[in-house]
Each structure stands twice: as C-alpha cells, then as structure tokens.
Design an enzyme around this catalytic site. Structure first.
Site, PDB file in Angstrom:
ATOM      1  N   ALA A  89      43.496  36.140  45.432  1.00 13.47           N
ATOM      2  CA  ALA A  89      44.064  35.133  44.999  1.00 13.47           C
ATOM      3  C   ALA A  89      45.639  35.357  45.184  1.00 13.47           C
ATOM      4  O   ALA A  89      46.463  34.533  45.437  1.00 13.47           O
ATOM      5  CB  ALA A  89      43.665  34.300  43.658  1.00 13.47           C
TER       6      ALA A  89
ATOM      7  N   THR B 154      49.350  32.891  46.228  1.00 14.67           N
ATOM      8  CA  THR B 154      50.378  32.360  45.246  1.00 14.67           C
ATOM      9  C   THR B 154      51.795  32.039  45.814  1.00 14.67           C
ATOM     10  O   THR B 154      52.155  30.911  45.404  1.00 14.67           O
ATOM     11  CB  THR B 154      50.655  33.265  43.963  1.00 14.67           C
TER      12      THR B 154
ATOM     13  N   ARG C 179      44.140  35.568  37.240  1.00  6.31           N
ATOM     14  CA  ARG C 179      44.290  36.644  36.158  1.00  6.31           C
ATOM     15  C   ARG C 179      45.994  37.042  36.083  1.00  6.31           C
ATOM     16  O   ARG C 179      46.198  38.126  35.291  1.00  6.31           O
ATOM     17  CB  ARG C 179      43.466  37.777  36.186  1.00  6.31           C
TER      18      ARG C 179
ATOM     19  N   ASP D 196      40.575  29.277  50.234  1.00  8.29           N
ATOM     20  CA  ASP D 196      41.439  28.219  50.820  1.00  8.29           C
ATOM     21  C   ASP D 196      41.617  28.192  52.281  1.00  8.29           C
ATOM     22  O   ASP D 196      42.568  27.447  52.747  1.00  8.29           O
ATOM     23  CB  ASP D 196      42.944  28.540  50.130  1.00  8.29           C
TER      24      ASP D 196
ATOM     25  N   HIS E 296      33.318  34.665  49.169  1.00 11.22           N
ATOM     26  CA  HIS E 296      33.321  33.945  47.989  1.00 11.22           C
ATOM     27  C   HIS E 296      33.119  32.503  48.524  1.00 11.22           C
ATOM     28  O   HIS E 296      33.184  31.444  47.747  1.00 11.22           O
ATOM     29  CB  HIS E 296      34.478  34.008  46.926  1.00 11.22           C
TER      30      HIS E 296
ATOM     31  N   CYS F 267      23.974  21.188  50.152  1.00 11.67           N
ATOM     32  CA  CYS F 267      22.982  20.510  48.957  1.00 11.67           C
ATOM     33  C   CYS F 267      22.221  21.218  48.230  1.00 11.67           C
ATOM     34  O   CYS F 267      21.621  22.359  48.746  1.00 11.67           O
ATOM     35  CB  CYS F 267      21.981  19.835  49.896  1.00 11.67           C
TER      36      CYS F 267
HETATM   37  N1  APR Z   1      52.355  39.347  45.633  1.00 15.46           N
HETATM   38  C1  APR Z   1      51.570  40.373  45.050  1.00 15.46           C
HETATM   39  N2  APR Z   1      50.638  40.194  43.968  1.00 15.46           N
HETATM   40  C2  APR Z   1      50.390  39.076  43.475  1.00 15.46           C
HETATM   41  C3  APR Z   1      51.152  37.794  43.774  1.00 15.46           C
HETATM   42  C4  APR Z   1      52.093  38.092  44.990  1.00 15.46           C
HETATM   43  N3  APR Z   1      52.738  37.055  45.326  1.00 15.46           N
HETATM   44  N4  APR Z   1      50.678  36.880  43.127  1.00 15.46           N
HETATM   45  C5  APR Z   1      49.894  37.273  42.143  1.00 15.46           C
HETATM   46  N5  APR Z   1      49.704  38.429  42.589  1.00 15.46           N
HETATM   47  C6  APR Z   1      48.468  39.687  41.865  1.00 15.46           C
HETATM   48  C7  APR Z   1      48.260  39.351  40.219  1.00 15.46           C
HETATM   49  O1  APR Z   1      49.181  40.285  39.539  1.00 15.46           O
HETATM   50  C8  APR Z   1      46.845  39.728  40.065  1.00 15.46           C
HETATM   51  O2  APR Z   1      46.676  41.061  39.810  1.00 15.46           O
HETATM   52  O3  APR Z   1      47.261  39.216  42.389  1.00 15.46           O
HETATM   53  C9  APR Z   1      45.978  39.566  41.753  1.00 15.46           C
HETATM   54  C10 APR Z   1      45.221  38.506  41.534  1.00 15.46           C
HETATM   55  O4  APR Z   1      44.104  38.668  40.725  1.00 15.46           O
HETATM   56  P1  APR Z   1      43.354  37.593  40.442  1.00 15.46           P
HETATM   57  O5  APR Z   1      43.996  36.287  39.874  1.00 15.46           O
HETATM   58  O6  APR Z   1      42.109  38.185  39.550  1.00 15.46           O
HETATM   59  O7  APR Z   1      42.357  36.939  41.855  1.00 15.46           O
HETATM   60  P2  APR Z   1      41.388  37.771  42.468  1.00 15.46           P
HETATM   61  O8  APR Z   1      41.390  39.344  42.517  1.00 15.46           O
HETATM   62  O9  APR Z   1      41.203  37.254  44.045  1.00 15.46           O
HETATM   63  O10 APR Z   1      39.898  37.245  41.637  1.00 15.46           O
HETATM   64  C11 APR Z   1      38.795  37.525  42.254  1.00 15.46           C
HETATM   65  O11 APR Z   1      37.827  35.968  40.543  1.00 15.46           O
HETATM   66  O12 APR Z   1      37.746  33.966  39.620  1.00 15.46           O
HETATM   67  C12 APR Z   1      37.184  34.771  40.610  1.00 15.46           C
HETATM   68  O13 APR Z   1      36.026  33.824  42.348  1.00 15.46           O
HETATM   69  C13 APR Z   1      37.189  33.894  41.802  1.00 15.46           C
HETATM   70  O14 APR Z   1      37.728  35.101  44.173  1.00 15.46           O
HETATM   71  C14 APR Z   1      38.279  35.142  42.521  1.00 15.46           C
HETATM   72  C15 APR Z   1      37.956  36.573  41.960  1.00 15.46           C
END
Ligand code: APR
Length: 255
Positions: A25, A29, A37, A105, A120, A128
């Site tokens: 994710a 961002t 997280r 996305d 994912h 369905c």
């Molecule tokens: N540049 C670099 N790192 C970033 C940026 C950015 N612009 N924005 C956010 N981050 C980092 C955050 O610090 C965080 O450590 O990206 C990481 C995102 O981690 P998560 O939010 O845990 O996302 P992800 O690892 O994709 O989660 C895995 O969890 O909830 C489930 O299914 C959902 O696919 C997701 C999975």
C-alpha cells in the site's frame, strides 16, 4: 538516501538477469490512497476485522457494500505516481520481469506495467459467493446506480463480493503459486511500500533470498526484513525510485 546507495541499487538492477518487485500500500499513498499500518494508516482508524474480514462481509453484506461504495472512488479515481511509473520504466527497459502486488487499486497496470500478479485480488471484478461466477465493473456500477446493494449474481442470484481478498479468505491460489515461483527464480527482489507483516505475501522476500537473490527494500519505516536486505531506503518511494531509475539509465549508457 546516499549517492553510494543509489549507485549500488542501480548496479544490482543492471546486473540482475531476473528482477521482481513486491509492492504494498505504501507505493500508492502518493496517489492519495491511504495505507494500512503507516502513521496515518486505515487500520489506525478502522478495525480491519469490522470491514476487511469475510465474517464482517457475510454478517451484513449490504452495510459492507455501502462502505465499499464510499471508499471505492478514492481507489478507482487515483492516478499512478512516480513510483509506479519508475517500475513500469524498468519493465520497459527489460530490467524488471514481474511485479507482485498486495494492492487492489490497479495502479501498476494503469502506469503501463504488463506483468503484474495481484496476490490480494482486485477491485475491478466482483465474484458470486454462491456459484463463483465473476462480473465486471460496468455490471457493478449499474447495480450501485440503481441502489441495488448488495449486488446479486446474474447467473444464480447469489450475493456478489468485490474480488479483493478479505481477512479470513484464501489468496487466489494460482496467482500466489506464480508469485512463489517468480520469487524463487529471481536474482533480485525490490520491495516497495510494504510493512512486510501480512502472510503469506510477507514470506516472498525470504523465498527470494533463500535461493540466492539480492534484496532491496524501499519503505518509509523499518520492516522485519531490513536486516536481510542488501540495501534499505527508509525514504519516499516516488522520489527514491525516480532517482534509482535515472542512475540505471546513466549506468547503462556508460556500459
Ligand atoms: N514511500 C515509502 N513508504 C511508504 C510510503 C511512501 N510514500 N507511504 C507509506 N509507506 C510505508 C509505510 O511506512 C508502511 O510501512 O508503506 C508501508 C505500508 O504498509 P501497510 O500499510 O502494512 O501495507 P501493506 O504492507 O501493503 O499491507 C499488506 O495488509 O491489510 C492488509 O490486504 C491488506 O494488502 C494489505 C496487506
């Protein structure tokens, strides 16, 4: 990020016969989609089990769809950012064979990346829960416009669920098997924007390094795999990937 680190990353990428990216994710961002997280992440505000679990969906599919309809535009209207474009450029240069993404996305595909494994699932289709038939986005949008929530399956009348994997659901096995294969065969893995805390996707970096691959991590915060990585950039993905791709271009020009 130091110049030395950038040059080392560029060298690893140019010298690697097979490179795979694993994204989360955090790569989206900068396109306006919150992560889960990070400091301002979705799961710091909403209990994931209340929305993103299959039990929550089954207990009240109408409420789940009403929430999904509110969140969806942020994802569907988002545009690829410099980080997505950087990976797409590496693929065009023949220096990135595949992107394994945890994101739903669709921004990698919209930035031009061709080889994307969505472990994912995605928000483009709906499935369905009775007969497993799949429908596309147009069908869903028509149902939403007519306020027919939860949308029902055109084949059997069962309830439809967006094709994104919820907590408590299995990953699409064929896609995940391909992800394990490419991770095990690559010589370099580049992780971008993932906390590497959700399994089984978080096991992919170890699958790569255990078969001798080098590891680069680009993530704003620490991850549990930083110690295993050859290079760690605790920096913003867009700027970091842009700088690395520029260094790759320059290095290739010199050779
Ligand atoms: N540049 C670099 N790192 C970033 C940026 C950015 N612009 N924005 C956010 N981050 C980092 C955050 O610090 C965080 O450590 O990206 C990481 C995102 O981690 P998560 O939010 O845990 O996302 P992800 O690892 O994709 O989660 C895995 O969890 O909830 C489930 O299914 C959902 O696919 C997701 C999975």
């Amino acid at each position: 990020m130091s110049e030395k680190q950038i040059q080392e990353a560029a060298r690893l990428i140019v010298d690697s016969p097979s490179t795979v990216a694993l994204t989360g994710a955090g790569i989206s961002t900068e396109s306006g989609i919150p992560d889960f997280r990070g400091p301002d992440g979705l799961w710091t505000k909403v209990d994931p089990m209340k929305f993103a679990s299959v039990d929550a969906f089954l207990s009240d599919p109408k409420a789940w769809w009403e929430t999904a309809v509110q969140i969806a535009p942020t994802l569907l209207d988002a545009k690829p950012n410099a980080a997505h474009k950087g990976l797409a450029k590496l693929e065009k240069m023949g220096l990135l064979q595949c992107i394994i993404t945890q994101n739903v996305d669709g921004l990698h595909q919209r930035s031009g990346s061709q080889h994307v494994l969505e472990v994912h699932g995605n928000l483009v289709n709906a499935v369905c829960i009775v007969c497993n038939d799949r429908v596309g986005r147009q069908y869903i949008e028509r149902k939403i416009k007519k306020k027919q929530l939860p949308p029902t399956c055109p084949t059997c009348g069962g309830i439809l669920k967006l094709d994104a994997v919820l907590f408590g659901e299995a990953l699409p096995q064929d896609v995940y098997r391909q992800a394990v294969t490419v991770a095990g065969n690559c010589r370099l893995m580049i992780v971008v924007g993932s906390s590497l805390t959700v399994y089984p996707a978080a096991s992919l970096p170890s699958i790569a390094t255990q078969t001798g691959a080098r590891l680069i991590i680009v993530n704003q915060e620490q991850t549990p795999f930083d110690a295993e990585a050859d290079l760690v950039f605790h920096s913003i993905a867009g700027a970091t990937l842009t700088t690395i791709v520029e260094a790759v271009h320059a290095l290739r020009g010199k050779r």
